[in-house]
Design an enzyme around this catalytic site. Sequence first.
Site, PDB file in Angstrom:
ATOM      1  N   LYS B  22      -1.292 -18.829   6.289  1.00 44.92           N
ATOM      2  CA  LYS B  22      -1.084 -17.737   5.358  1.00 44.92           C
ATOM      3  C   LYS B  22      -2.018 -17.968   4.086  1.00 44.92           C
ATOM      4  O   LYS B  22      -2.744 -17.138   3.734  1.00 44.92           O
ATOM      5  CB  LYS B  22       0.283 -17.653   4.990  1.00 44.92           C
ATOM      6  CG  LYS B  22       0.584 -16.177   4.361  1.00 44.92           C
ATOM      7  CD  LYS B  22       2.117 -16.070   4.078  1.00 44.92           C
ATOM      8  CE  LYS B  22       2.970 -15.908   5.389  1.00 44.92           C
ATOM      9  NZ  LYS B  22       4.477 -16.114   5.081  1.00 44.92           N
ATOM     10  N   ARG B  92       6.121 -17.392  -0.781  1.00 40.73           N
ATOM     11  CA  ARG B  92       6.402 -17.375   0.828  1.00 40.73           C
ATOM     12  C   ARG B  92       6.064 -18.671   1.283  1.00 40.73           C
ATOM     13  O   ARG B  92       5.151 -19.415   0.779  1.00 40.73           O
ATOM     14  CB  ARG B  92       5.410 -16.194   1.341  1.00 40.73           C
ATOM     15  CG  ARG B  92       5.612 -14.730   1.122  1.00 40.73           C
ATOM     16  CD  ARG B  92       4.706 -14.078   1.755  1.00 40.73           C
ATOM     17  NE  ARG B  92       4.575 -12.752   0.744  1.00 40.73           N
ATOM     18  CZ  ARG B  92       4.538 -11.773   1.374  1.00 40.73           C
ATOM     19  NH1 ARG B  92       4.757 -11.348   2.756  1.00 40.73           N
ATOM     20  NH2 ARG B  92       4.742 -10.525   0.499  1.00 40.73           N
ATOM     21  N   GLY B 101      11.848 -19.583  11.302  1.00 36.56           N
ATOM     22  CA  GLY B 101      12.726 -20.601  11.118  1.00 36.56           C
ATOM     23  C   GLY B 101      12.835 -21.267   9.682  1.00 36.56           C
ATOM     24  O   GLY B 101      13.717 -21.647   9.331  1.00 36.56           O
ATOM     25  N   MET B 103      12.000 -20.545   5.656  1.00 36.19           N
ATOM     26  CA  MET B 103      12.383 -19.637   4.689  1.00 36.19           C
ATOM     27  C   MET B 103      11.341 -18.747   4.574  1.00 36.19           C
ATOM     28  O   MET B 103       9.985 -19.108   4.671  1.00 36.19           O
ATOM     29  CB  MET B 103      12.429 -20.370   3.164  1.00 36.19           C
ATOM     30  CG  MET B 103      13.181 -19.394   1.994  1.00 36.19           C
ATOM     31  SD  MET B 103      12.824 -19.925   0.562  1.00 36.19           S
ATOM     32  CE  MET B 103      11.450 -19.295   0.213  1.00 36.19           C
ATOM     33  N   ARG B 336      -3.608 -12.387   9.815  1.00 39.74           N
ATOM     34  CA  ARG B 336      -3.587 -13.527  10.852  1.00 39.74           C
ATOM     35  C   ARG B 336      -3.854 -13.284  12.263  1.00 39.74           C
ATOM     36  O   ARG B 336      -3.720 -11.777  12.524  1.00 39.74           O
ATOM     37  CB  ARG B 336      -2.351 -14.077  10.945  1.00 39.74           C
ATOM     38  CG  ARG B 336      -1.158 -13.252  11.194  1.00 39.74           C
ATOM     39  CD  ARG B 336       0.160 -13.922  11.145  1.00 39.74           C
ATOM     40  NE  ARG B 336       1.311 -13.123  11.431  1.00 39.74           N
ATOM     41  CZ  ARG B 336       2.697 -13.538  11.108  1.00 39.74           C
ATOM     42  NH1 ARG B 336       2.952 -14.520  10.746  1.00 39.74           N
ATOM     43  NH2 ARG B 336       3.554 -12.456  11.327  1.00 39.74           N
ATOM     44  N   HIS B 455      16.179 -31.441  40.634  1.00 36.16           N
ATOM     45  CA  HIS B 455      15.992 -30.932  41.775  1.00 36.16           C
ATOM     46  C   HIS B 455      15.846 -29.445  41.846  1.00 36.16           C
ATOM     47  O   HIS B 455      15.015 -28.972  42.156  1.00 36.16           O
ATOM     48  CB  HIS B 455      17.038 -31.466  42.640  1.00 36.16           C
ATOM     49  CG  HIS B 455      16.727 -30.935  44.108  1.00 36.16           C
ATOM     50  ND1 HIS B 455      17.340 -29.824  44.722  1.00 36.16           N
ATOM     51  CD2 HIS B 455      16.105 -31.375  45.079  1.00 36.16           C
ATOM     52  CE1 HIS B 455      17.069 -29.578  45.999  1.00 36.16           C
ATOM     53  NE2 HIS B 455      16.076 -30.353  46.238  1.00 36.16           N
ATOM     54  N   SER B 763      -3.476 -41.877  42.218  1.00 37.03           N
ATOM     55  CA  SER B 763      -3.050 -40.664  41.706  1.00 37.03           C
ATOM     56  C   SER B 763      -1.824 -41.012  40.750  1.00 37.03           C
ATOM     57  O   SER B 763      -0.942 -41.805  41.069  1.00 37.03           O
ATOM     58  CB  SER B 763      -2.402 -39.876  42.947  1.00 37.03           C
ATOM     59  OG  SER B 763      -1.735 -38.664  42.492  1.00 37.03           O
ATOM     60  N   CYS B 830      -0.003 -36.067  39.832  1.00 36.40           N
ATOM     61  CA  CYS B 830       0.548 -35.453  40.686  1.00 36.40           C
ATOM     62  C   CYS B 830       1.885 -35.155  40.145  1.00 36.40           C
ATOM     63  O   CYS B 830       2.833 -34.837  40.891  1.00 36.40           O
ATOM     64  CB  CYS B 830       0.577 -35.901  41.929  1.00 36.40           C
ATOM     65  SG  CYS B 830       1.064 -37.464  42.497  1.00 36.40           S
ATOM     66  N   TYR B 850      -8.960 -34.790  39.231  1.00 40.26           N
ATOM     67  CA  TYR B 850      -8.257 -33.563  39.325  1.00 40.26           C
ATOM     68  C   TYR B 850      -6.796 -33.646  38.944  1.00 40.26           C
ATOM     69  O   TYR B 850      -6.278 -34.865  38.566  1.00 40.26           O
ATOM     70  CB  TYR B 850      -8.102 -33.086  40.966  1.00 40.26           C
ATOM     71  CG  TYR B 850      -7.250 -34.358  41.899  1.00 40.26           C
ATOM     72  CD1 TYR B 850      -5.946 -34.140  41.789  1.00 40.26           C
ATOM     73  CD2 TYR B 850      -7.849 -35.120  42.247  1.00 40.26           C
ATOM     74  CE1 TYR B 850      -5.215 -34.949  42.661  1.00 40.26           C
ATOM     75  CE2 TYR B 850      -7.361 -36.121  43.291  1.00 40.26           C
ATOM     76  CZ  TYR B 850      -5.700 -35.925  43.184  1.00 40.26           C
ATOM     77  OH  TYR B 850      -5.072 -36.958  43.990  1.00 40.26           O
TER      78      TYR B 850
END
Lengths: 875, 875
Positions: B22, B92, B101, B103, B336, B455, B763, B830, B850
């Site tokens: 800000k 502010r 969250g 002030m 913003r 799971h 991997s 993976c 990858y």
Amino acid sequence: MTKYVYLFKEGQASMKNLLGGKGANLAEMTNLGLPVPQGFTVTTEACIQYYKDGKKIAPEVVEQIFAALEKTEAEFGKKFGDAKNPFLVSVRSGARASMPGMMDTILNLGLTDEAVEGLAKLTDNPRFAYDSYRRFIQMFADVVMEIDKINFEHLLEAMKEAKGVHLDTELDAEDLKNLVGQFKVKYQELKGEPFPQDPKVQLIEAVQAVFRSWDNPRANTYRMLNHIPYEWGTAVNVQGMVFGNMGQDSGTGVAFSRNPANGDRVLYGEYLFNAQGEDVVAGIRTPKPIAELKKENEALYEEFDRIATKLEAHYRDMQDMEFTIEKGKLYMLQTRNGKRTAQAAVKIAIDLVNEGVLTKEEALLKVEPSQLDALLHPTFDPKALKAAKPITQGLAASPGAAYGRVVFTAERAAELVKKDKLPVVLVRQETSPEDIEGMVVSAGILTARGGMTSHAAVVARGMGTCCVAGAGEVKVNEHGKFFTINGKRYNEGDYISIDGSTGYVYGEKIATTEAVVSGDFATLMSWADEIRVLKVRTNADTPRDAHQARVFGAEGIGLCRTEHMFFESSRIKAMREMIVAKNLKEREVALAKLLPMQREDFIKLYKEMEGYAVTVRYLDPPLHEFVPHTDAEIADLAKEMGLPFEELKRTIEDLHETNPMLGHRGVRLSITYPEIAVMQTKAVIEAAIQVTKEGLHVEPEIMIPLIGELKEFKFVKDIVVKTADELIKASGLKIKYLVGTMIEIPRAALLADEIAKEAEFFSFGTNDLTQMTFGFSRDDAGKFLPDYYKTKIFESDPFAHIDQRGVGKLMKMAVSLGSEVRPNIKTGICGEHGGDPQSVEFCHNTGLTYVSCSPFRVPLARLAAAQAQIKNPRK
Amino acid sequence: MTKYVYLFKEGQASMKNLLGGKGANLAEMTNLGLPVPQGFTVTTEACIQYYKDGKKIAPEVVEQIFAALEKTEAEFGKKFGDAKNPFLVSVRSGARASMPGMMDTILNLGLTDEAVEGLAKLTDNPRFAYDSYRRFIQMFADVVMEIDKINFEHLLEAMKEAKGVHLDTELDAEDLKNLVGQFKVKYQELKGEPFPQDPKVQLIEAVQAVFRSWDNPRANTYRMLNHIPYEWGTAVNVQGMVFGNMGQDSGTGVAFSRNPANGDRVLYGEYLFNAQGEDVVAGIRTPKPIAELKKENEALYEEFDRIATKLEAHYRDMQDMEFTIEKGKLYMLQTRNGKRTAQAAVKIAIDLVNEGVLTKEEALLKVEPSQLDALLHPTFDPKALKAAKPITQGLAASPGAAYGRVVFTAERAAELVKKDKLPVVLVRQETSPEDIEGMVVSAGILTARGGMTSHAAVVARGMGTCCVAGAGEVKVNEHGKFFTINGKRYNEGDYISIDGSTGYVYGEKIATTEAVVSGDFATLMSWADEIRVLKVRTNADTPRDAHQARVFGAEGIGLCRTEHMFFESSRIKAMREMIVAKNLKEREVALAKLLPMQREDFIKLYKEMEGYAVTVRYLDPPLHEFVPHTDAEIADLAKEMGLPFEELKRTIEDLHETNPMLGHRGVRLSITYPEIAVMQTKAVIEAAIQVTKEGLHVEPEIMIPLIGELKEFKFVKDIVVKTADELIKASGLKIKYLVGTMIEIPRAALLADEIAKEAEFFSFGTNDLTQMTFGFSRDDAGKFLPDYYKTKIFESDPFAHIDQRGVGKLMKMAVSLGSEVRPNIKTGICGEHGGDPQSVEFCHNTGLTYVSCSPFRVPLARLAAAQAQIKNPRK
């Protein structure tokens, strides 16, 4: 081209890796001008090549063997298979390290139908010739061709029966010749081909049999237990035969240059006239003590004594020698550094220094640290032991020997011992912390389950009590008060004996002899202390352990497991109240009960360790270890605590974890319940204040377990420092203390530079670090590690010896990263590895400040630390 | 001296870290010459210092605030507390990242008993002045002094009652003045000191209140969820007040430069005349759409439009602006980059490129990868949702929204859906592999237990089915066919709705709208593909998953979990036979039944993935996961298998492990049972032969899990290669395949150079690697991780985002060591992290080949990979 075969005269002692121990020493004796029957050694490299080629002997190896054979034949003036003057050889295995379990010896190789006639004529002794031949056929069939020797023994028995005689020696030349014929028929019947009549074929088959024996199950087991790499391979020694069984002017024997039992400086051994090596072993005739030789043939004795002295001086160590006398002429067949008892090892090392043969450093290297254990624990009386037969074998979990009456519960153990002071052996499926009081009073502990780092094993080693763990054949029926082994039943009150150094269990009472620690031992230890730079502390949770460790030379406590202080039945109640507390207030009430107990413990420990550091590890295990788990026990506890059963059961169930090893324990408990750290800090510091007021000096080292992150450590350290400094300030005294951490989580090692910003010392918890680095728990790995040994993926147990490549890499990283941030950071190890000689050497080389081990391992660690410094000087 | 306070004109947009978002934007607008009420920003460093000093504001900060205040007063020509022309300010918070969250705002700071009179005179509006004063007292008391505002609201209500009016606006100046008096009395009563009459005291208190709010629970929660480091701190903006409530020529509003819902290029917002910001929010008066302003005051609208266009061009992004009109003059209070829906984000990014404002690279960076999820899954109809209230909240485990009838078993789910095709939501305590078939047919899945990697969560994400997991308030009674939430009961067949993107559960049916994937989305993805170098594969075990992933742009399968193929009820029987087999022969019989099933699966997968690599991971989980554990189930199975109950029970008990995570699983199964690896290799290769014969191209990559040691890998690789090469040779075809390993055990990373001698690819299995590196299991960490967040030891969940310092260090080591031995070794990931944008960026930076993620995460990973390449170009 690679040289795969060396004549004895081409080698020397330093070529042990290539020629094996036996081959290198035969070469060395040859060079010393001693009377050695000549021959040659097929190298360990040939063995490695054999396996690389899919168990095939390479043509160039065969070629080189035949070339060496030709030269050896020339030396002897004999020829393989010669009908007049046949050349015979012995074939023996010989690895870098002495290795029982492999094929040992084939004698008389070279005998054929033709050669045996030559031998008979030459020696003018057909009986000797045919006896040698029938023995050779049986041995060759057995060890080279894997034909069960029972097949031949049956024929021999039948022959004796037919002749109406009892002893082999009662058979005459003709009988033996007949027997040879029968043996050959049997051989062909079983093998599908005739017994080889080409000595060169015999030789190459024998060499390959030695190679194969490197990979047999017994050899593999021995290698694993002794950490001998599979990759080493074995050498093969081929040596021209001399005969100790050519009459009364011939003989054979073995002797040590000193007494291997007690170290006395005197020739010690046995011999037999008119015999071959196997006769001495077979036990049919009783060999005579070597001293008798002096009376029977003083010149020979003197010659052997001279050679023994020369070899001892040359190798600068006690020698174990084999010799043969052929028609009055002495031949040396083998020499090597002799195996000896711990007591002898220490005495010989000291004596050799006093005799000016060795320096102190060299002497220290002559004693195997792991041998020292035997000096600190009772052992079975050798005579009593000779008559006993083990009923089963478990893991040699804690050394020493003991006998006692079987009991199945800790309570019963305490009760019986209190009643009549007679010893008991506690037999359990596995032990748990609640068994402590029973374990303390027991002479020995036997468990059916659990490994070398199971509760029983760890606690027993700590207490110096002998323990056999994981004896799987023992089926415990605690309720029925008996156990069975293969169906045989042993009841409460029956005597058994156990040997924690071998793992053997005996179904009877065997007398023990107490450990005798000699002045030589103290001398050796003092030399070790002069030399080593690595400090040795102890793991001790009780004043008794601490005291024992000081006696053994510990320089402080490296690990005091505070939770062990809470397992006593008088204390566990308050601990359980703390665990089931529903809120902070209730928890603080329970903690307030624990505080004075813990403070008292520390006061006693500080007093035992006066002047040395005491490292206190804060509460570590998951809380569910402190609560009961069966409904009946929970009901009892609920009644005792005045709680509804269902509520207590739910609380206990909430403590359940899928993977307790990776759960809510260690520092994680202090993050959730900071009040525990507050209480423990009060106990540590208030105790320090108390003993300081009494005029003693103490330096507590507070150790936070299971750290993986700097902020986690800082959180607890802040609590500790705030609590401690307030108490110290109020006392008006000056008390130094450190706050450090265990490095037992891989992440802590990886980020040791961050953690060292706050941690004032590191102590490697290599038990957990090994588990996390390998990703297997020691509780579960027992299921698959045997497959890992069998497939040679692992060659030793990573919980017994630090995995230097993996876990060790993390340790090196941690030491190096930690030192960058905090030069000279104090570093130690407090896992089980701290009492393992290999691991102690690794810790020395890694630059650690100290190792910490159980009290009875302290002397071992002192010696291992000195040896490490000698091999690789530091500072 | 550190500069802690910046006038707006001293700052600029690039100083966001210091001034907060800000503050930096206020400075930037000032520099752009836009009409911004002047003021100053107290830096984030001042906030950090405040916490360092134990929550005390430093004297030099106060000093600098007052100096800046003086300059600002001069600019306005007003004075704090002045009885004639009082200077008022707003205060502010403003952190680096927008952070709900904390002030938010205090308006009218500076009002005192004296200043309020000045304001009344100056504006000639006493009602306005006293209304402002009473609002200020209440706000100050509430947010600065933490006095519950209910105390003041009671007084306001009483006043309205006394006056017989309903609305605040019906009170006159005198009433409000009285109310101010009452408020001050109440303030003193509750606070013990009078309401501060020194505006400077008010100011410093307000600044500190903003600092404090950085550490309040809501802010901490938000930070944790959004991975904002606690160390950043917040800035504070102090700005001269302008008044939108000074009459009908004044007003206030908020507007976006484009439509944030769909991205249309049109001003979008609301305004109110004669109002302050809080009135717009309060909802008492309904604001008008911004388009109306054009009619009401075209000049003002045009001016604002010009400013909006200028700001958008300047920031090169859609802007979210606040403005105030004071007596006809427009002031900009904030700008913003505007938050937007996924759909809008994509459209705006594309449009800005088409408008020539952005390059493709810049446009790609404007879209938050995690937003894409919303485009791929159904969402609730916004209107229907507005009326609904959640009945509980669990973890947002798999995105999307769904409604359906409650069912409690997988069988019942399948049954109901088959019967009437109407949707069901499967509600379970937790799911297990046997629930798979029910999960497939369910519209959504709700579990009472389990975390983000349980799971249910993992499988649901894989299938793209929405899932709320670990909703602890849900008490499931499977037997009774109902569940309760706080006592309220929901029966089988009742409709509920769940939102897997928020974790909310609703006790009713809420309509959903299908995902609409626009052409813009395809365009954006094509740009991402042009740019990225990191490949994106998918984790898929079924042809359905594989197909879905191809649609989403996956370039192969990075992880096929072969065990998932055995959980189907038609197959699990053969699997169980394999497990309880008593010897090799029995095991081979069972494996022979599994072979054709597995081969068929691979054939289908290969066909779906034609032309791409398919990575097949060999059997990984401990065998006990495949067998039942209750006596009843064991009895059923025993009957089915024709085994005695006791025998089966014992077999199953033998499979029990203390720490299954660290037990007999992964490659360890193949070491014990090499025949499993043989069977799986046959399936992989025979399937490849089959599809190759059909003219397709396939390249299987065989992946051995849980490797920690080269010899372990070599052992299995030898089996694989032998089996595969024989089959390939017999087929006469040319088929390429690779054998590689997962790196998921710390030791494998440490010794990656050794392992790379044999492994053809790596991997990273970062789920397990995270568990072992931290030493906690994800099943158990749920118990203590909340304490770790609360104490700020951890700021994000290491299972959601790769721990770059610890786990990441091991990954970097492995890549670097592996490449030394095998240059250009193929490396991938993976674990679950493959679908997390932060982690994808890390994988790019670490040089991986990858990432592999669940099908619905593939687009996200493609975008994240492109962004990573833009930020840090590779190759």
